[in-house]
Design a protein around this motif. Sequence first.
Motif, PDB file in Angstrom:
ATOM      1  N   SER A 174       2.691  10.770   2.174  1.00 56.57           N
ATOM      2  CA  SER A 174       4.134  10.616   2.395  1.00 56.57           C
ATOM      3  C   SER A 174       4.439   9.248   2.992  1.00 56.57           C
ATOM      4  O   SER A 174       5.549   8.749   2.893  1.00 56.57           O
ATOM      5  CB  SER A 174       4.638  11.711   3.335  1.00 56.57           C
ATOM      6  OG  SER A 174       4.300  11.392   4.671  1.00 56.57           O
ATOM      7  N   CYS A 175       3.447   8.648   3.626  1.00 58.09           N
ATOM      8  CA  CYS A 175       3.557   7.321   4.243  1.00 58.09           C
ATOM      9  C   CYS A 175       4.587   7.269   5.358  1.00 58.09           C
ATOM     10  O   CYS A 175       5.052   6.192   5.716  1.00 58.09           O
ATOM     11  CB  CYS A 175       3.843   6.244   3.201  1.00 58.09           C
ATOM     12  SG  CYS A 175       2.499   6.059   2.031  1.00 58.09           S
ATOM     13  N   LYS A 176       4.953   8.412   5.916  1.00 57.69           N
ATOM     14  CA  LYS A 176       5.911   8.399   7.019  1.00 57.69           C
ATOM     15  C   LYS A 176       5.181   8.021   8.303  1.00 57.69           C
ATOM     16  O   LYS A 176       4.533   8.858   8.942  1.00 57.69           O
ATOM     17  CB  LYS A 176       6.564   9.774   7.157  1.00 57.69           C
ATOM     18  CG  LYS A 176       7.492  10.093   6.002  1.00 57.69           C
ATOM     19  CD  LYS A 176       8.112  11.463   6.155  1.00 57.69           C
ATOM     20  CE  LYS A 176       8.998  11.780   4.958  1.00 57.69           C
ATOM     21  NZ  LYS A 176       9.281  13.204   4.825  1.00 57.69           N
ATOM     22  N   GLU A 194      12.462  -0.830  -2.977  1.00 59.22           N
ATOM     23  CA  GLU A 194      13.397   0.261  -2.708  1.00 59.22           C
ATOM     24  C   GLU A 194      13.551   1.107  -3.964  1.00 59.22           C
ATOM     25  O   GLU A 194      14.314   0.774  -4.863  1.00 59.22           O
ATOM     26  CB  GLU A 194      14.768  -0.300  -2.285  1.00 59.22           C
ATOM     27  CG  GLU A 194      14.744  -1.073  -0.984  1.00 59.22           C
ATOM     28  CD  GLU A 194      14.425  -0.197   0.225  1.00 59.22           C
ATOM     29  OE1 GLU A 194      14.394   1.039   0.083  1.00 59.22           O
ATOM     30  OE2 GLU A 194      14.214  -0.762   1.301  1.00 59.22           O
ATOM     31  N   ALA A 195      12.847   2.223  -3.980  1.00 55.99           N
ATOM     32  CA  ALA A 195      12.799   3.052  -5.183  1.00 55.99           C
ATOM     33  C   ALA A 195      14.198   3.405  -5.689  1.00 55.99           C
ATOM     34  O   ALA A 195      14.472   3.348  -6.889  1.00 55.99           O
ATOM     35  CB  ALA A 195      12.005   4.316  -4.900  1.00 55.99           C
ATOM     36  N   LEU A 253       2.031   1.206 -11.565  1.00 58.78           N
ATOM     37  CA  LEU A 253       1.940   0.778 -10.170  1.00 58.78           C
ATOM     38  C   LEU A 253       2.959  -0.326  -9.892  1.00 58.78           C
ATOM     39  O   LEU A 253       3.437  -0.985 -10.823  1.00 58.78           O
ATOM     40  CB  LEU A 253       0.517   0.305  -9.882  1.00 58.78           C
ATOM     41  CG  LEU A 253      -0.529   1.422  -9.995  1.00 58.78           C
ATOM     42  CD1 LEU A 253      -1.926   0.874  -9.854  1.00 58.78           C
ATOM     43  CD2 LEU A 253      -0.276   2.517  -8.967  1.00 58.78           C
ATOM     44  N   PRO A 254       3.305  -0.544  -8.630  1.00 58.27           N
ATOM     45  CA  PRO A 254       4.395  -1.465  -8.290  1.00 58.27           C
ATOM     46  C   PRO A 254       4.277  -2.852  -8.941  1.00 58.27           C
ATOM     47  O   PRO A 254       5.271  -3.387  -9.416  1.00 58.27           O
ATOM     48  CB  PRO A 254       4.311  -1.584  -6.775  1.00 58.27           C
ATOM     49  CG  PRO A 254       3.475  -0.468  -6.316  1.00 58.27           C
ATOM     50  CD  PRO A 254       2.758   0.125  -7.462  1.00 58.27           C
ATOM     51  N   LEU A 299       0.842  -1.199   0.000  1.00 63.14           N
ATOM     52  CA  LEU A 299       0.000   0.000   0.000  1.00 63.14           C
ATOM     53  C   LEU A 299       0.877   1.249   0.000  1.00 63.14           C
ATOM     54  O   LEU A 299       0.610   2.224  -0.705  1.00 63.14           O
ATOM     55  CB  LEU A 299      -0.924  -0.021   1.227  1.00 63.14           C
ATOM     56  CG  LEU A 299      -1.925   1.117   1.338  1.00 63.14           C
ATOM     57  CD1 LEU A 299      -2.927   1.069   0.197  1.00 63.14           C
ATOM     58  CD2 LEU A 299      -2.661   1.063   2.669  1.00 63.14           C
ATOM     59  N   ILE A 300       1.939   1.214   0.804  1.00 66.64           N
ATOM     60  CA  ILE A 300       2.855   2.348   0.879  1.00 66.64           C
ATOM     61  C   ILE A 300       3.464   2.614  -0.507  1.00 66.64           C
ATOM     62  O   ILE A 300       3.536   3.763  -0.951  1.00 66.64           O
ATOM     63  CB  ILE A 300       3.958   2.082   1.933  1.00 66.64           C
ATOM     64  CG1 ILE A 300       3.362   2.197   3.335  1.00 66.64           C
ATOM     65  CG2 ILE A 300       5.130   3.041   1.760  1.00 66.64           C
ATOM     66  CD1 ILE A 300       4.310   1.807   4.457  1.00 66.64           C
ATOM     67  N   LEU A 301       3.875   1.551  -1.190  1.00 66.14           N
ATOM     68  CA  LEU A 301       4.453   1.729  -2.526  1.00 66.14           C
ATOM     69  C   LEU A 301       3.460   2.395  -3.467  1.00 66.14           C
ATOM     70  O   LEU A 301       3.803   3.290  -4.232  1.00 66.14           O
ATOM     71  CB  LEU A 301       4.879   0.375  -3.105  1.00 66.14           C
ATOM     72  CG  LEU A 301       6.097  -0.291  -2.467  1.00 66.14           C
ATOM     73  CD1 LEU A 301       6.285  -1.682  -3.059  1.00 66.14           C
ATOM     74  CD2 LEU A 301       7.345   0.557  -2.670  1.00 66.14           C
TER      75      LEU A 301
END
Lengths: 520, 508
Positions: A214-216, A362-363, A337-338, A203-205
């Motif tokens: 930001s998903c922080k 890992e982008a 999307l991922p 989901l974060i990706l």
Amino acid sequence: MYKKLLLSKSTSRGFSTQIQTAKTNLKNWKSVVGLEVHAQLLTDSKLFSGSSNEFGAPLNSAVSHFDASIPGTLPVLNRKCVEIGVKTAIALGCRVNEVSMFDRKHYFYADLPVGYQITQQRAALANDGELTFPVIVPGKKTYYKKARLLQLQLEQDSGKSLHDEELKRSLVDLNRAGAPLIELVFAPDLETGEEAASLVKELILILKSLRSCSCKMEEGALRVDANISIHRSGEPFGVRTEVKNIGSVRSISQAITFEIQRQFEVKLNGGVITNETRSWDATTRSTVPMRDKEVLQDYRFMPEPNLPPLRLNTSATDTSCSDIISVASISRGIPELPEDTRSNLIKKYQLSQDVAVILVNEAKLLQYFISIMEHVPGIPAKLVTNFLINDLLTFCNKRNVDIEDCQLSYIHLEDILSALHAGTINLQAGRELIEIIHENPSQKVQTLIKDHNLEQITDEKMIEQFCRQAIEQHEQAVKQYQSGKKKALFAIVGEVSKLSKQKANMKMVVAFLEKILKSE
Amino acid sequence: MKRHLQLSIKQLSGFYADGSISPRTVVDHSLDDAIKLKRLNAFIRLSPEKALHQAKESDHRYENKEQLGVLDGVPIAIKDNFCTKELTTTCASRMLSNFVPPFNATVCERLANAGAVLIGKTNMDQFAMGSGTVDSIFGPSKNIWSNDLVDKWHIAGGSSGGSATAVAAGICYAAIGSDTGGSTRNPAAYCGVVGLKPTYGLISRHGLIPLVNSMDVPGIFARNVGDCLDVLNAIAGPDDRDSTTIRKPFRKIDMSFNEELDLRNVRIGIPKEYHCEGLSNEVLETWMKVADLLEDSGAHVHQVSLPNTSASIFVYSILNQCEVASNMARYDGIEYGHRAEIESSTEELYANTRAEGFNTVVKTRILTGNYFLLRKNYHKYFEKALRVRRLISEDFKRVFETPKNDENIVDVLLTPTTLTDAPLYNDFVSQSNRDQCAVQDFCTQPANMAGIPAISIPIRLSKRGLPIGLQLMSKSLNEEMLLRVAGWIEQQVEFDCLANEQIYAARS
């Protein structure tokens, strides 16, 4: 190997090394896990007011009259929040509703100035999506899992209360009050903590690639609550507990694993599981009941009378209407999307699924990979992924550096891999270069190889010399090898490496050793 | 006797323009009169410094022929539930007794931009919950038409009784009230002035401290229909800060051709359900007389039926209390307003703040509303009430737009505003707030349920010498027709809203 590396990341972005599966397994019992995720939207201003939505502003400095509940103020819906909500809903395969509505959810709390939260209870922005994601468990094959997304709704965040125990005072910061959130309610389709953590990771990706959030988690930008129950297979679901205050992706797995285990133990001891809200305590690594949530709340939901129904243009063809947001035109702007990225990688570079998963997680690693593949002609993908994952990522983990903060430029990595590919340096030298460049990123790779004398030794005479020296020193190993114990060769190879100060071309060393030991 | 008192707003600004009188003088008189008529308790707070400053600026504009329009220099009053920047706004409650808004309500802003001079903030029932202006921490407002202002005086009506009184007593030329179930029309009828409740969404609620968000509308008080229209033209129209305002730009209504209204093209409906229990003979008689007057002058007058009328007051009461329970949740003493002096816990602070800050009426509605909103009751009360509300809305739609087979379509409905003339204070307060409102709001709240425009205009005096008003209603955004018919009736009945002794006695 890859899995272990990935899971050993210590920041909130990775998984945990301490993943434990629930120890006690009652026979024929099943655990059921459902998630509710709150994600703060990346917008300049709040959901219903014009005040800033920036994290970390000075206390109570991003508070409009509306946010402070000054009587007479009214909510005005921020169009950008709707657009992000719709974009996210589409990416998660939801049905975006033509008409959605806002409701008031009432409860008294000092950081909720108005006494109710504006949310979407009866008619949400979107429903019926699903998320398919890879689940990585150490020692097990990576598999894919699917969770249904029941509802995606827009709602307001609350402010923050700070309690000063000594002065017996409560202080309130309203900067976050009214910040835009989407709440994602997933069906209880999961079984373990690892699955839950993997869902959130995926989901974060997605949210990051959409620039929705930001998903922080450390800033509270993404918050996860878990509903957990256990039941005997074939029987209805058991009474569930809700676990809150999960502060990192690592904690998701830990908290859920702990709670499943706790419920098993309660059952084993003949106890009863009660419907309660529990809080994850990261220091004691356990879930504890939340005292102030004991009383069953009746939120007295009511339609928000100050906001007309939210209408969207859900027509696939007519996207011209200027004023109403068109779902179709938002849908056209959705990036790769991922999961698409993974399958493209596998197809284009013949990567294994596990490697593709790590790169996409890992982008920065993925960007390195793509740039090396584009700029170093003929380089095998496997050489690159091995180096990036086994060497670069290991270095980062050892140094506790986030890969995003790694000092190596694309050029550095291209040059290192180029040298590796050409045989100018060996792997050991490559590893050394990572360390050197991270400390001193201004130097060029070629210069460093020369200055630090890192060129590989490929001179046959020198290699022969090192090999003969090693053979002399390792009689025992030679005997073992010649009697069929192939592994014994490593001891001799290791000695050669030492003698050459790790610079000998290992391929040549092995070939030479094999040749002369066979003939002797 | 002040000559300017009898002027219309247009005449007054004409005199300003030709220099025969100055805004400064008229505003001075207004402030003087407000003090002389203090016993009426129309105002919670006067704003003399601000008013005189505004008047001076207006003087300059007229001198330089740069006046902002007909409202420039005209003294007005605003109900104390509209936020006025840096001017205490109390809602007549202890809870907000120290509340100084940091911004102006859109209505206040637009009036100021039109040059109108704010004399002060007017009295009301606490948080506008009432129909008598008797439940104010500042004491009740008194009806200027009372013969005896000491012992046996009549109520001004409510909840905007202060604004109605300020206009009826000649202190201001116009005033702003709010209308949720009749709070503008009811005191307008009792005080003998014009009270307009516009279409829901025509005027911004931004800055109006809410009673029932889905029904609240800023209302206008004036001494005649023309003045009322001048104020409407200044304040109506979309506002980005209120998402429920109608987004279509507002076209100013021009009534200069009022005389030409041909009643033969006007269809008037007399809804039979408004002939209800408790309707006084005098009001009934007035109602019938005006209906006859319209018919005799060529209008098509028909009896129509709004069958859900009798359910309306109950449904109104449920929806009102639910929204009240929700809207009052913000008053916790943390950010603004009254705060109890107890700090042992947040819960104690809330409980004591709210126990001290609200009166019994507010507390009762909060408790009842929360009961209706409980999960187990929601369907039974709130949701059902919403369904009945829709039926009431459909009743109006039917008579205005889509009549069934043999029914007549009408342009305007004519009804009583109140069932009687203004009750004596002592009689009124012997009843509970709930019973008061059930009677007082009977004829007025259906228009709020449906969001349609309605106006109360004074027709005549009762035997007791108190004004009797009638109500006209029309379909949404049909203010023009409503005001035209109201203007026609006004011309026929020639009611002089300043023709009572108290006005002159106090000033002499």
